[in-house]
Design a protein around this motif. Structure first.
Motif, PDB file in Angstrom:
ATOM      1  N   PHE A  59       6.750   3.692  13.788  1.00 33.32           N
ATOM      2  CA  PHE A  59       5.716   4.583  13.264  1.00 33.32           C
ATOM      3  C   PHE A  59       4.999   3.877  12.113  1.00 33.32           C
ATOM      4  CE2 PHE A  59       9.426   5.314  10.681  1.00 33.32           C
ATOM      5  CZ  PHE A  59       8.961   5.566   9.405  1.00 33.32           C
ATOM      6  N   LYS A  60       3.908   4.504  11.648  1.00 37.83           N
ATOM      7  CA  LYS A  60       3.157   4.018  10.501  1.00 37.83           C
ATOM      8  C   LYS A  60       2.738   5.210   9.647  1.00 37.83           C
ATOM      9  CE  LYS A  60       1.428  -0.207  12.719  1.00 37.83           C
ATOM     10  NZ  LYS A  60       0.248  -1.020  13.100  1.00 37.83           N
ATOM     11  N   ILE A  61       2.225   4.923   8.469  1.00 37.30           N
ATOM     12  CA  ILE A  61       1.761   5.971   7.563  1.00 37.30           C
ATOM     13  C   ILE A  61       0.320   5.648   7.178  1.00 37.30           C
ATOM     14  CG2 ILE A  61       2.265   7.286   5.470  1.00 37.30           C
ATOM     15  CD1 ILE A  61       5.069   6.047   5.489  1.00 37.30           C
ATOM     16  N   ASN A 119      -8.178   4.720   7.463  1.00 36.64           N
ATOM     17  CA  ASN A 119      -8.580   3.324   7.514  1.00 36.64           C
ATOM     18  C   ASN A 119      -7.309   2.502   7.711  1.00 36.64           C
ATOM     19  OD1 ASN A 119      -9.363   0.667   7.042  1.00 36.64           O
ATOM     20  ND2 ASN A 119     -10.779   1.209   5.386  1.00 36.64           N
ATOM     21  N   TRP A 120      -7.082   2.080   8.931  1.00 31.11           N
ATOM     22  CA  TRP A 120      -5.822   1.428   9.296  1.00 31.11           C
ATOM     23  C   TRP A 120      -5.594   0.136   8.521  1.00 31.11           C
ATOM     24  CZ3 TRP A 120      -2.358   3.277  13.143  1.00 31.11           C
ATOM     25  CH2 TRP A 120      -2.752   4.488  13.713  1.00 31.11           C
ATOM     26  N   ASP A 121      -6.666  -0.499   8.074  1.00 32.94           N
ATOM     27  CA  ASP A 121      -6.507  -1.750   7.322  1.00 32.94           C
ATOM     28  C   ASP A 121      -5.808  -1.535   5.986  1.00 32.94           C
ATOM     29  OD1 ASP A 121      -7.769  -3.094   9.343  1.00 32.94           O
ATOM     30  OD2 ASP A 121      -9.732  -3.151   8.361  1.00 32.94           O
ATOM     31  N   TYR A 122      -5.747  -0.275   5.546  1.00 31.65           N
ATOM     32  CA  TYR A 122      -5.128   0.024   4.252  1.00 31.65           C
ATOM     33  C   TYR A 122      -3.959   1.003   4.405  1.00 31.65           C
ATOM     34  CZ  TYR A 122      -8.965  -2.526   2.211  1.00 31.65           C
ATOM     35  OH  TYR A 122      -9.844  -3.541   1.874  1.00 31.65           O
ATOM     36  N   GLY A 123      -3.373   1.049   5.591  1.00 37.83           N
ATOM     37  CA  GLY A 123      -2.236   1.917   5.840  1.00 37.83           C
ATOM     38  C   GLY A 123      -0.921   1.269   5.449  1.00 37.83           C
ATOM     39  N   MET A 124       0.166   2.041   5.623  1.00 36.82           N
ATOM     40  CA  MET A 124       1.511   1.559   5.342  1.00 36.82           C
ATOM     41  C   MET A 124       2.144   1.151   6.673  1.00 36.82           C
ATOM     42  SD  MET A 124       1.456   2.129   2.078  1.00 36.82           S
ATOM     43  CE  MET A 124       3.136   1.849   1.542  1.00 36.82           C
ATOM     44  N   THR A 125       2.707  -0.053   6.698  1.00 35.20           N
ATOM     45  CA  THR A 125       3.296  -0.591   7.919  1.00 35.20           C
ATOM     46  C   THR A 125       4.684  -1.143   7.619  1.00 35.20           C
ATOM     47  OG1 THR A 125       2.575  -2.897   7.642  1.00 35.20           O
ATOM     48  CG2 THR A 125       0.967  -1.344   8.562  1.00 35.20           C
ATOM     49  N   GLY A 126       5.348  -1.632   8.688  1.00 30.01           N
ATOM     50  CA  GLY A 126       6.548  -2.429   8.510  1.00 30.01           C
ATOM     51  C   GLY A 126       6.147  -3.882   8.321  1.00 30.01           C
ATOM     52  N   ILE A 171       8.830  -0.705   4.158  1.00 28.77           N
ATOM     53  CA  ILE A 171       7.472  -0.154   4.190  1.00 28.77           C
ATOM     54  C   ILE A 171       6.608  -0.943   3.217  1.00 28.77           C
ATOM     55  CG2 ILE A 171       6.046   1.901   3.877  1.00 28.77           C
ATOM     56  CD1 ILE A 171       8.531   3.598   4.329  1.00 28.77           C
ATOM     57  N   ILE A 172       5.492  -1.465   3.709  1.00 22.40           N
ATOM     58  CA  ILE A 172       4.585  -2.226   2.858  1.00 22.40           C
ATOM     59  C   ILE A 172       3.163  -1.696   3.048  1.00 22.40           C
ATOM     60  CG2 ILE A 172       5.983  -4.334   2.827  1.00 22.40           C
ATOM     61  CD1 ILE A 172       4.217  -5.462   5.019  1.00 22.40           C
ATOM     62  N   CYS A 173       2.353  -1.847   2.016  1.00 24.72           N
ATOM     63  CA  CYS A 173       0.950  -1.456   2.109  1.00 24.72           C
ATOM     64  C   CYS A 173       0.143  -2.618   2.669  1.00 24.72           C
ATOM     65  CB  CYS A 173       0.417  -1.044   0.734  1.00 24.72           C
ATOM     66  SG  CYS A 173      -1.302  -0.471   0.783  1.00 24.72           S
ATOM     67  N   ASP A 178      -1.785  -6.825   9.957  1.00 24.67           N
ATOM     68  CA  ASP A 178      -0.963  -5.699  10.370  1.00 24.67           C
ATOM     69  C   ASP A 178       0.498  -6.114  10.397  1.00 24.67           C
ATOM     70  OD1 ASP A 178       0.233  -3.525  11.546  1.00 24.67           O
ATOM     71  OD2 ASP A 178      -1.180  -3.372  13.220  1.00 24.67           O
ATOM     72  N   GLY A 179       1.340  -5.424   9.661  1.00 26.37           N
ATOM     73  CA  GLY A 179       2.751  -5.771   9.596  1.00 26.37           C
ATOM     74  C   GLY A 179       3.601  -5.188  10.699  1.00 26.37           C
ATOM     75  N   GLY A 180       2.994  -4.457  11.640  1.00 25.03           N
ATOM     76  CA  GLY A 180       3.774  -3.870  12.714  1.00 25.03           C
ATOM     77  C   GLY A 180       4.336  -2.513  12.342  1.00 25.03           C
TER      78      GLY A 180
END
Length: 429
Positions: free
Chosen positions: A248-250, A256-263, A271-273, A279-281
């Motif tokens: 999942f992601k946050i 704006n997916w470029d500034y979302g929280m990813t793995g 969790i990283i911003c 994209d960190g996956g």
């Protein structure tokens, strides 16, 4: 066009603050406690200042004597505003007083300066007066005396050292009414395989809000701490950083997916911003279990920590109230849904979209809001909150002894966590 009230000939900077006291010579002198410094009398002292049609009031002052030889010091200056000239209780003190015994008689302007001059925005001055005086729309006086002073200090981290106050100057202003309201909370939304393979931006349908924490929400900026507590399934990372069934992601409110929280594509419980980077996956739990995600929306830092708990698994949570006759079973939507089977896996976070109309309130025999509670399917357990039935509380912790929640007119996203009891009632825009 608004006027800009200035004193003397000045050069405008990009920040709106002017004229340094003295140049920093890089020395590190020993501080002494100054006893006074002077806020200069402005040229507009005898004018009645129309705050609605004025851009800013320019202020200048002398440098406090912070060293024996008056060497340059990087002091910080804040403007304090009072309608009474008492300066005994600040607006911040009153807002922090949970017992509501403190009555503010002055406000501190948020913007500070490290120079010996600053522009006080007329809007900020008017807002400060509105907050201290608490005027209603028909109560704003035509003319109001305003008292200004400077507070100087040396900033060490968040500590204000060696504070000293200037003299007070008195101005006459024409204030105007503005509606004061808390900043909207900064919200982030859960999307992904854990939530039925939902990756969209339709709130409550294919993305779900995290939960606001009442005590850690800054009503000025909208930032604060948000959380999400639930059961998570694990999964294996693929070569592209995604996860077959549990990733999942946050996402931020603008999605704006470029500034979302990813793995980060390989580390579990991380969790990283993204912050405009690659994209960190997916974010993935390291093993099946209960996890608490905590995020600071001011810094965009987040953690995912496994919880050693064994909560009751209710299967389904319903929303009962005036809108459905209290007896109907109206299931709330689960956050956790298997992406392949579209069946609910163990879940403890719930969502329901409810539009409340004036007609609905009238039909229930209420005046301001309908009343609801959270409950299990068999009605064996009910959750509510508030000192009395019908009290409108939008952020809080529901308990089995709580009162009926009041929900006023509007289109609402109603969230409930059956482990913590946390609930949010958020306007759907």
């Amino acid at each position: 066009m608004k006027n800009k009230i200035l004193l003397g000939a000045l050069l405008l900077s990009s920040t709106g603050i002017f004229t340094a006291c003295s140049d920093d010579n890089g020395s590190n002198p020993t501080l002494i406690q100054p006893t006074e410094f002077v806020l200069n009398t402005p040229s507009y002292i005898n004018e009645v200042i129309d705050l609605e049609n004025t851009e800013a009031l320019h202020l200048t002052w002398s440098q406090p004597k912070y060293t024996a030889d008056n060497a340059p010091i990087n002091a910080t200056y804040e403007i304090q505003v009072s309608p009474t000239n008492k300066f005994t209780a600040s607006l911040a003190d009153a807002e922090a007083d949970t017992l509501e015994n403190i009555v503010a008689d002055y406000a501190i302007i948020d913007k500070t300066s490290t120079l010996c001059s600053a522009d006080l925005a007329a809007l900020d001055l008017n807002t400060a007066l509105m907050k201290v005086c608490k005027w209603e729309e028909d109560d704003v006086p035509e003319t109001q005396k305003v008292y200004l002073r400077m507070n100087a200090y040396v900033l060490e981290g968040t500590k204000k050292l060696n504070e000293v106050k200037s003299n007070v100057i008195e101005l006459n202003v024409n204030p105007y009414y503005i509606e004061l309201k808390d900043a909207d909370p900064v919200m982030w939304y859960l999307v992904g395989n854990m939530f039925g393979n939902k990756w969209g931006s339709n709130i409550g349908v294919d993305c779900f809000p995290m939960f606001l924490k009442n005590t850690q929400y800054d009503k000025k900026t909208g930032t604060g701490e948000i959380q999400y507590l639930n059961y998570f399934e694990t999964g294996e990372y693929k070569s592209n950083g995604e996860c077959d069934n549990a990733g999942f992601k946050i996402q931020p409110a603008d999605f704006n997916w470029d500034y979302g929280m990813t793995g980060d594509g390989s580390k579990y419980n991380t969790i990283i911003c993204r912050n405009g980077g690659s994209d960190g996956g997916h974010i993935v739990a390291g093993e099946n279990g209960y996890y608490l995600i905590t995020m600071n929306t001011a810094t965009n830092e987040a953690t995912m920590v496994k919880q050693d708990i064994k909560p009751a698994n209710y299967g389904t949570i319903c929303l009962a109230g005036d809108f459905n006759g209290w007896s109907d079973q109206t299931p709330m939507q689960p956050y956790n849904v298997d992406r392949y089977e579209q069946t609910t896996i163990e879940n403890h976070a719930w969502c329901y979209i409810l539009e409340v109309t004036p007609e609905m309130i009238a039909a229930a025999g209420r005046t301001d809001a309908i009343q609801v509670k959270f409950r299990t399917v068999d009605s064996s357990t009910w959750w509510g909150c508030g000192a009395k039935d019908g009290e409108v509380t939008k952020i809080g912790t529901a308990t089995t002894s709580g009162s009926n929640l009041g929900i006023p007119v509007g289109n609402w996203i109603i969230l409930f966590n059956d482990i913590s009891g946390d609930f949010n009632i958020i306007e759907k825009k």
